[in-house]
Scaffold this motif. Structure first.
Motif, mmCIF file in Angstrom:
data_model
loop_
_atom_site.group_PDB
_atom_site.id
_atom_site.type_symbol
_atom_site.label_atom_id
_atom_site.label_comp_id
_atom_site.label_asym_id
_atom_site.label_seq_id
_atom_site.Cartn_x
_atom_site.Cartn_y
_atom_site.Cartn_z
ATOM 1 N N SER A 3 39.729 36.307 38.827
ATOM 2 C CA SER A 3 41.063 35.848 39.218
ATOM 3 C C SER A 3 41.126 34.328 39.240
ATOM 4 O O SER A 3 42.121 33.730 38.817
ATOM 5 C CB SER A 3 41.435 36.404 40.596
ATOM 6 O OG SER A 3 41.500 37.806 40.548
ATOM 7 N N ALA A 64 49.189 37.966 35.057
ATOM 8 C CA ALA A 64 47.934 38.664 35.382
ATOM 9 C C ALA A 64 47.404 38.213 36.743
ATOM 10 O O ALA A 64 46.907 39.032 37.530
ATOM 11 C CB ALA A 64 46.898 38.425 34.289
ATOM 12 N N SER A 67 49.179 39.895 39.542
ATOM 13 C CA SER A 67 48.797 41.298 39.742
ATOM 14 C C SER A 67 47.500 41.427 40.550
ATOM 15 O O SER A 67 47.179 42.511 41.011
ATOM 16 C CB SER A 67 48.638 41.997 38.390
ATOM 17 O OG SER A 67 47.443 41.587 37.750
ATOM 18 N N ARG A 68 46.785 40.320 40.720
ATOM 19 C CA ARG A 68 45.482 40.361 41.381
ATOM 20 C C ARG A 68 45.433 39.668 42.739
ATOM 21 O O ARG A 68 44.630 40.025 43.586
ATOM 22 C CB ARG A 68 44.432 39.698 40.489
ATOM 23 C CG ARG A 68 44.222 40.399 39.177
ATOM 24 C CD ARG A 68 43.429 39.495 38.236
ATOM 25 N NE ARG A 68 43.315 40.090 36.930
ATOM 26 C CZ ARG A 68 42.255 40.779 36.518
ATOM 27 N NH1 ARG A 68 41.243 40.953 37.308
ATOM 28 N NH2 ARG A 68 42.236 41.299 35.317
#
Length: 118
Positions: A3, A64, A67-68
């Motif tokens: 991440s 992305a 989403s983490r």
């Protein structure tokens, strides 16, 4: 760890986008009257176009990241882009950065470090 790598990639691509667009606008010079032709000339100037592509990639990577990680944690990390843009503009364009601006950059950097600690 992945991440954080995604955050770093998004920030770096965003910074490159800013630097590329500035380079392109330096090539084009000051804008005159706005028109469709002016918009096309700007968008299709190679440096500006590269900056827009870089921004697009940064956005896809940022999705992305979202989403983490929690937004309240991830978003302040984008502030490191301010620091990198200032350093990049000093290096690439010879921008003069006053002591007051350097102090502000230091404060932003401290904030990013504090934010990064969970």
């Amino acid at each position: 760890m992945k991440s954080y790598l995604l955050v770093a990639c998004s920030v770096i691509l965003g910074v490159l986008g800013q630097l590329f667009m500035k380079k392109g606008m330096t090539v084009l010079g000051p804008l005159g009257d706005p028109s469709i032709m002016t918009a096309f000339a700007i968008v299709f100037q190679p440096w500006v176009f590269g900056g827009l592509v870089s921004y697009g990639l940064a956005m896809m990577i940022w999705v992305a990241v979202l989403s983490r990680l929690d937004l309240s944690y991830a978003y302040p990390l984008l502030s490191s882009g301010y620091v990198l843009v200032a350093i990049g503009s000093w290096w690439m364009f010879g921008d003069q950065i006053s002591a007051t601006r350097w102090a502000g950059i230091l404060v932003i950097s401290a904030g990013v470090v504090l934010t990064a600690k969970k």
